[in-house]
Write a protein that holds these residues in place. Structure first.
Motif, PDB file in Angstrom:
ATOM      1  N   PHE A 157       0.808  -1.217   0.000  1.00  0.00           N
ATOM      2  CA  PHE A 157       0.000   0.000   0.000  1.00  0.00           C
ATOM      3  C   PHE A 157       0.843   1.269   0.000  1.00  0.00           C
ATOM      4  O   PHE A 157       0.336   2.348  -0.216  1.00  0.00           O
ATOM      5  N   TYR A 158       2.124   1.130   0.307  1.00  0.00           N
ATOM      6  CA  TYR A 158       2.988   2.310   0.355  1.00  0.00           C
ATOM      7  C   TYR A 158       3.849   2.412  -0.897  1.00  0.00           C
ATOM      8  O   TYR A 158       4.251   1.404  -1.458  1.00  0.00           O
ATOM      9  N   ARG A 159       4.165   3.652  -1.253  1.00  0.00           N
ATOM     10  CA  ARG A 159       5.098   3.849  -2.355  1.00  0.00           C
ATOM     11  C   ARG A 159       6.500   3.445  -1.903  1.00  0.00           C
ATOM     12  O   ARG A 159       6.784   3.367  -0.712  1.00  0.00           O
ATOM     13  N   ILE A 160       7.374   3.209  -2.908  1.00  0.00           N
ATOM     14  CA  ILE A 160       8.755   2.802  -2.636  1.00  0.00           C
ATOM     15  C   ILE A 160       9.442   3.778  -1.672  1.00  0.00           C
ATOM     16  O   ILE A 160      10.227   3.378  -0.810  1.00  0.00           O
ATOM     17  N   ASP A 161       9.114   5.059  -1.796  1.00  0.00           N
ATOM     18  CA  ASP A 161       9.758   6.080  -0.960  1.00  0.00           C
ATOM     19  C   ASP A 161       9.672   5.729   0.528  1.00  0.00           C
ATOM     20  O   ASP A 161      10.583   6.018   1.292  1.00  0.00           O
ATOM     21  N   GLN A 221      14.967  -5.020  -9.206  1.00  0.00           N
ATOM     22  CA  GLN A 221      14.948  -3.630  -8.749  1.00  0.00           C
ATOM     23  C   GLN A 221      14.629  -3.557  -7.264  1.00  0.00           C
ATOM     24  O   GLN A 221      15.269  -2.837  -6.507  1.00  0.00           O
ATOM     25  N   ARG A 222      13.621  -4.341  -6.853  1.00  0.00           N
ATOM     26  CA  ARG A 222      13.212  -4.330  -5.450  1.00  0.00           C
ATOM     27  C   ARG A 222      14.353  -4.743  -4.545  1.00  0.00           C
ATOM     28  O   ARG A 222      14.543  -4.180  -3.471  1.00  0.00           O
ATOM     29  N   GLN A 223      15.099  -5.760  -4.976  1.00  0.00           N
ATOM     30  CA  GLN A 223      16.187  -6.229  -4.128  1.00  0.00           C
ATOM     31  C   GLN A 223      17.308  -5.185  -4.070  1.00  0.00           C
ATOM     32  O   GLN A 223      17.924  -4.989  -3.041  1.00  0.00           O
ATOM     33  N   ARG A 224      17.530  -4.453  -5.164  1.00  0.00           N
ATOM     34  CA  ARG A 224      18.568  -3.423  -5.134  1.00  0.00           C
ATOM     35  C   ARG A 224      18.139  -2.242  -4.260  1.00  0.00           C
ATOM     36  O   ARG A 224      18.967  -1.599  -3.632  1.00  0.00           O
ATOM     37  N   ILE A 225      16.834  -1.982  -4.213  1.00  0.00           N
ATOM     38  CA  ILE A 225      16.348  -0.910  -3.329  1.00  0.00           C
ATOM     39  C   ILE A 225      16.589  -1.309  -1.868  1.00  0.00           C
ATOM     40  O   ILE A 225      16.920  -0.471  -1.033  1.00  0.00           O
ATOM     41  N   MET A 226      16.470  -2.612  -1.584  1.00  0.00           N
ATOM     42  CA  MET A 226      16.785  -3.095  -0.232  1.00  0.00           C
ATOM     43  C   MET A 226      18.255  -2.843   0.101  1.00  0.00           C
ATOM     44  O   MET A 226      18.607  -2.511   1.233  1.00  0.00           O
ATOM     45  N   VAL A 227      19.109  -3.027  -0.890  1.00  0.00           N
ATOM     46  CA  VAL A 227      20.533  -2.753  -0.683  1.00  0.00           C
ATOM     47  C   VAL A 227      20.721  -1.253  -0.428  1.00  0.00           C
ATOM     48  O   VAL A 227      21.462  -0.850   0.474  1.00  0.00           O
ATOM     49  N   ALA A 228      20.009  -0.432  -1.182  1.00  0.00           N
ATOM     50  CA  ALA A 228      20.094   1.022  -1.003  1.00  0.00           C
ATOM     51  C   ALA A 228      19.597   1.421   0.387  1.00  0.00           C
ATOM     52  O   ALA A 228      20.182   2.278   1.046  1.00  0.00           O
ATOM     53  N   ARG A 229      18.533   0.772   0.836  1.00  0.00           N
ATOM     54  CA  ARG A 229      17.986   1.066   2.157  1.00  0.00           C
ATOM     55  C   ARG A 229      19.018   0.750   3.246  1.00  0.00           C
ATOM     56  O   ARG A 229      19.234   1.532   4.173  1.00  0.00           O
ATOM     57  N   LYS A 289      14.614  18.263   1.785  1.00  0.00           N
ATOM     58  CA  LYS A 289      15.637  18.171   0.729  1.00  0.00           C
ATOM     59  C   LYS A 289      16.763  17.224   1.148  1.00  0.00           C
ATOM     60  O   LYS A 289      17.217  16.388   0.366  1.00  0.00           O
ATOM     61  N   GLY A 290      17.177  17.359   2.418  1.00  0.00           N
ATOM     62  CA  GLY A 290      18.222  16.477   2.919  1.00  0.00           C
ATOM     63  C   GLY A 290      17.808  15.021   2.820  1.00  0.00           C
ATOM     64  O   GLY A 290      18.587  14.157   2.418  1.00  0.00           O
ATOM     65  N   ARG A 291      16.561  14.746   3.135  1.00  0.00           N
ATOM     66  CA  ARG A 291      16.004  13.399   3.039  1.00  0.00           C
ATOM     67  C   ARG A 291      16.088  12.875   1.616  1.00  0.00           C
ATOM     68  O   ARG A 291      16.537  11.780   1.368  1.00  0.00           O
ATOM     69  N   ARG A 292      15.654  13.715   0.709  1.00  0.00           N
ATOM     70  CA  ARG A 292      15.619  13.316  -0.693  1.00  0.00           C
ATOM     71  C   ARG A 292      17.035  13.077  -1.222  1.00  0.00           C
ATOM     72  O   ARG A 292      17.276  12.101  -1.938  1.00  0.00           O
ATOM     73  N   ASP A 293      17.941  13.976  -0.860  1.00  0.00           N
ATOM     74  CA  ASP A 293      19.318  13.810  -1.326  1.00  0.00           C
ATOM     75  C   ASP A 293      19.913  12.491  -0.859  1.00  0.00           C
ATOM     76  O   ASP A 293      20.597  11.797  -1.614  1.00  0.00           O
ATOM     77  N   LEU A 294      19.643  12.142   0.401  1.00  0.00           N
ATOM     78  CA  LEU A 294      20.150  10.878   0.938  1.00  0.00           C
ATOM     79  C   LEU A 294      19.612   9.689   0.153  1.00  0.00           C
ATOM     80  O   LEU A 294      20.336   8.755  -0.186  1.00  0.00           O
ATOM     81  N   MET A 295      18.309   9.742  -0.135  1.00  0.00           N
ATOM     82  CA  MET A 295      17.686   8.649  -0.876  1.00  0.00           C
ATOM     83  C   MET A 295      18.293   8.513  -2.260  1.00  0.00           C
ATOM     84  O   MET A 295      18.612   7.412  -2.719  1.00  0.00           O
ATOM     85  N   ILE A 296      18.473   9.669  -2.905  1.00  0.00           N
ATOM     86  CA  ILE A 296      19.007   9.658  -4.265  1.00  0.00           C
ATOM     87  C   ILE A 296      20.436   9.120  -4.285  1.00  0.00           C
ATOM     88  O   ILE A 296      20.788   8.260  -5.106  1.00  0.00           O
ATOM     89  N   GLU A 297      21.219   9.567  -3.318  1.00  0.00           N
ATOM     90  CA  GLU A 297      22.615   9.132  -3.248  1.00  0.00           C
ATOM     91  C   GLU A 297      22.695   7.606  -3.076  1.00  0.00           C
ATOM     92  O   GLU A 297      23.463   6.927  -3.755  1.00  0.00           O
ATOM     93  N   SER A 298      21.870   7.080  -2.184  1.00  0.00           N
ATOM     94  CA  SER A 298      21.859   5.648  -1.930  1.00  0.00           C
ATOM     95  C   SER A 298      21.437   4.848  -3.155  1.00  0.00           C
ATOM     96  O   SER A 298      22.029   3.826  -3.481  1.00  0.00           O
ATOM     97  N   LEU A 299      20.379   5.305  -3.807  1.00  0.00           N
ATOM     98  CA  LEU A 299      19.872   4.576  -4.967  1.00  0.00           C
ATOM     99  C   LEU A 299      20.894   4.577  -6.087  1.00  0.00           C
ATOM    100  O   LEU A 299      21.114   3.568  -6.758  1.00  0.00           O
ATOM    101  N   GLU A 300      21.556   5.726  -6.276  1.00  0.00           N
ATOM    102  CA  GLU A 300      22.543   5.784  -7.352  1.00  0.00           C
ATOM    103  C   GLU A 300      23.723   4.871  -7.064  1.00  0.00           C
ATOM    104  O   GLU A 300      24.303   4.294  -7.982  1.00  0.00           O
ATOM    105  N   ALA A 301      24.058   4.712  -5.793  1.00  0.00           N
ATOM    106  CA  ALA A 301      25.180   3.838  -5.436  1.00  0.00           C
ATOM    107  C   ALA A 301      24.912   2.385  -5.805  1.00  0.00           C
ATOM    108  O   ALA A 301      25.837   1.608  -5.988  1.00  0.00           O
ATOM    109  N   VAL A 302      23.634   2.002  -5.906  1.00  0.00           N
ATOM    110  CA  VAL A 302      23.342   0.615  -6.289  1.00  0.00           C
ATOM    111  C   VAL A 302      22.901   0.524  -7.753  1.00  0.00           C
ATOM    112  O   VAL A 302      22.401  -0.499  -8.195  1.00  0.00           O
ATOM    113  N   GLY A 303      23.103   1.615  -8.487  1.00  0.00           N
ATOM    114  CA  GLY A 303      22.853   1.568  -9.920  1.00  0.00           C
ATOM    115  C   GLY A 303      21.399   1.701 -10.315  1.00  0.00           C
ATOM    116  O   GLY A 303      20.981   1.171 -11.332  1.00  0.00           O
TER     117      GLY A 303
END
Lengths: 336, 374
Positions: free
Chosen positions: B106-110, B159-167, B127-141
């Motif tokens: 029921f929740y978005r990926i965010d 994709q889902r598993q890579r988002i877990m790595v980003a998390r 903004k700080g929150r968003r930047d952190l998320m973006i940085e993490s996601l980019e690190a896992v491609g």
């Protein structure tokens, strides 16, 4: 009725005979959003006694083919076109009752999750008896007992397993029971859909070794479906590579692993981890499988292909035999 | 300096008392530690019932050992103070097997990325929150604009598993425990996910425990490996030596059972070691767990459990075939690991270069529409 069809034939004649021939098969799933073209024009054939592999990522249509060959596709799925000739009979045109009689008798399935396909409240013996009753086989109880025992020993199990319930067996044993059930009427084609994906590697070897020996005994053909290229390399004679509902390459297993032609086949082979060297490139295939609801125009792989050319997005390549026994659907191999 | 995390002679028994027939020893007298200085990649390999997931759950504090203890920075995991516990929850992250079950549909990926940021107050501003998320996601491609705002069902398993790595990366942990992270994704995506985990190890100095049943991928990603069989350590050490020249008969069976993707290589399975030696008559519960399947089983195999024999500088084997070698007490097992005997990070391998190239390509190509998973 349960006669072995192939035993009397000369091996040479058997080699030439096509047990199964699939022609231009189309299977669509009709959803609210439109038709999902799960299998979109697939043709291949199977010689008797041959082991044929179908590989592809999830969503490529390989399991849909398995179910279509048995005519077990349920709505909203439907066989939209094409032919499936089994020993000369087109299965697509049969009535439901005629098809029911073919299943198990001529074409059998070993499904993915053994634990799900056995009835948990019935002893193993009863599961065999049910199958026999369904095919009007009237064997005296004693003869039947003998035969079930023989089938179980043939797959490397104890005769006593007949008295047991599925929950008393390990996953590997259950999968062997399923193989025993599948061969109980000596079919000419056995379809094994990821038969070992839920099993440990040592048990996987045992199950595949069992499948190979019963298949060779019966002279039956096998279609092995899966995505484990290692399993394919070790088990099949010929291999077909599926991509987005189409067969993009068919070759003998040695040609496929030694000299793949389709760019997808090449990337698939290149991405395989090996035990030879740790320096091997840890590399996947970039991009994702295209939607089958709106497949890309032209070649389905053109969105991910490193060798894409201008006309790949407009003209669909046709599966052609570019070398003896090596078929590929790619514009790279077409005469200019 | 105490180890980041240490299992000290842990035993886990499921089921009731001594007389209970359903009593199962999931893991027996196992010791293992992860250094807080040298980032390492260690694989734990075993079949179902080997105790590998039980070990992971104990290291995560999700299950308490029946005997022995798990220490975090030298303190018992069950008795951590509030602030230590909080730090533990940040230092040690986990990636589970099933990338479908960990998301709330029921929740978005965010949401899955915002929660740790909020809980650990990693950023004060939107903004700080968003930047952190973006940085993490980019690190896992992963391209953030392609997944943020979408729902889990719109994404592929990979994709889902890579988002877990980003998390996990968001919290800059010291250790990530990955329990079968790629067993439910397509073979073609496995390399990408393992690659992103490896990248966290090399670039962010995060140690990795990779739990798997797949020797091939363990061989590809890790330096050191531990092979478990029915709750006991069969063999451990340098992955190159263990996989290419296995010593313990069980490891030999395991290696021989891998279907290698080359039709010209043999697939021996049980033929790799031969038939079991036969009934030896077990008395008591101290014996080698593999004796009943082992072609080399001797009477001594059912009298005591074989200790670890230090057969090579970087490996140990729990098998009496190697009783000529000196014994090594279980608590010192990790001292033989390559990661314990080097200074600084592991040497760069070509794997990572290849990975970099690949991540670039996948960023370019990932604008293709999402697949309809079947």
């Amino acid at each position: 009725m349960v006669e072995e069809t192939l035993s009397a034939e000369e091996p040479k004649a058997a080699e030439l005979k096509e047990t199964l021939k699939v022609e231009d098969l189309h299977v669509y799933f009709h959803t609210a959003a439109g038709a999902v073209k799960a299998v979109n024009g697939v043709s291949f054939s199977l010689k008797s006694g041959e082991r044929f592999g179908l590989v592809g990522e999830s969503g490529s249509g390989k399991s849909t083919i398995a179910l279509s060959l048995l005519r077990l596709i349920k709505p909203p799925g439907k066989i939209e076109g094409g032919h499936v000739f089994l020993n000369g009979t087109d299965l697509v045109t049969l009535t439901e009752e005629q098809m029911r009689r073919k299943r198990l008798d001529e074409i059998a399935l070993v499904a993915q999750g053994a634990m799900n396909s056995l009835n948990p409240v019935r002893r193993i013996r009863d599961q065999f008896i049910l199958a026999y009753k369904d095919h009007d086989i009237d064997v005296k109880r004693s003869g039947l007992e003998e035969r079930i025992g023989d089938l179980l020993t043939r797959v490397g199990l104890n005769r006593e397993v007949a008295n047991m319930f599925p929950h008393e067996l390990s996953g590997g044993m259950k999968q062997r029971v399923c193989i025993a059930l599948a061969i109980s009427l000596s079919p000419s084609v056995i379809i094994a859909d990821e038969p070992t994906s839920a099993l440990d590697v040592v048990v996987q070897w045992q199950v595949m070794d069992t499948l190979r020996s019963v298949q060779e005994d019966l002279g039956a053909s096998v279609i092995l479906i899966g995505h484990d290229m290692g399993l394919m390399a070790q088990f099949v004679d010929r291999l077909g590579v599926m991509y987005a509902g189409k067969l993009v390459e068919i070759a003998t297993v040695r040609d496929m692993f030694g000299d793949p032609l389709h760019p997808y086949g090449q990337m698939l082979i290149a991405s395989l981890p090996s035990l030879e060297s740790r320096k091997a490139r840890l590399e996947g295939i970039p991009g994702i499988t295209p939607s089958l609801l709106n497949p890309p125009s032209g070649c389905p792989f053109h969105t991910r292909c490193p060798k894409v050319m201008d006309h790949c997005s407009s003209v669909t390549p046709i599966l052609q035999e570019v070398r003896p026994d090596h078929w590929v659907a790619c514009h790279l191999y077409e005469e200019a | 300096m105490p180890a980041l995390i240490e299992a000290k002679n842990v035993t886990k028994i499921f089921g009731g008392g001594l007389l209970d027939k359903s009593r199962t020893v999931a893991l027996k007298d196992f010791s293992f530690q992860i250094d807080s200085e040298n980032p390492s990649v260690t694989s734990i390999v075993g079949e179902s019932g080997s105790g590998k997931t039980t070990l992971a759950r104990m290291l995560l504090g999700l299950a308490a050992p029946t005997e022995g203890e798990v220490l975090y920075n030298g303190k018992n995991l069950e008795k951590l103070s509030g602030s230590d516990r909080r730090q533990f929850l940040r230092d040690v992250q986990v990636i589970f097997q099933d990338p479908f079950e960990v998301y709330n549909p029921f929740y978005r990926i965010d949401h899955v990325l915002e929660t740790p940021i909020k809980n650990f107050r990693l950023a004060d501003t939107e903004k700080g929150r968003r930047d952190l998320m973006i940085e993490s996601l980019e690190a896992v491609g992963i391209r953030p604009e392609e997944i943020l705002g979408r729902f889990p069902h719109e994404l592929s398993g990979g994709q889902r598993q890579r988002i877990m790595v980003a998390r996990a990366l968001l919290l800059r942990p010291k250790l990530i425990i990955a329990d079968e992270p790629v067993s439910m994704v397509d073979a073609s995506l496995r390399a990408t996910i393992l690659g992103s985990l490896l990248r966290l190890n090399r670039e962010f100095g995060i140690s990795l425990i990779y739990i798997t049943h797949d020797l091939t991928t363990a061989f590809q990603v890790s330096e050191d490996i531990m092979v478990l069989y029915r709750g006991s350590l069969a063999e451990a050490g340098d992955v190159d030596q263990v996989v290419r020249h296995p010593e313990h008969p069980y490891t030999r069976l395991l290696v021989g059972s891998i279907p290698l993707p080359d039709p010209d290589l043999p697939w021996e399975g049980e033929r790799a070691i031969g038939r079991p030696a036969g009934e030896l008559g077990v008395q008591g519960d101290e014996y080698c767990q593999f004796h009943d399947r082992c072609p080399y089983a001797m009477p001594m195999c059912v009298q005591t459990h074989p200790p670890l024999f230090h057969t090579h500088p970087n490996r140990v084997t729990s098998c009496y075939l190697y009783r000529e070698s000196p014994e090594l007490p279980m608590p010192q097992m990790t001292s033989i690991f390559k990661s314990s005997n080097r200074e600084g990070p592991p040497e760069e391998t070509e794997q990572l270069d290849a990975l970099d190239a690949e991540l670039e390509v996948s960023q370019e190509n990932s604008s293709t529409p999402t697949s309809a998973d079947d």
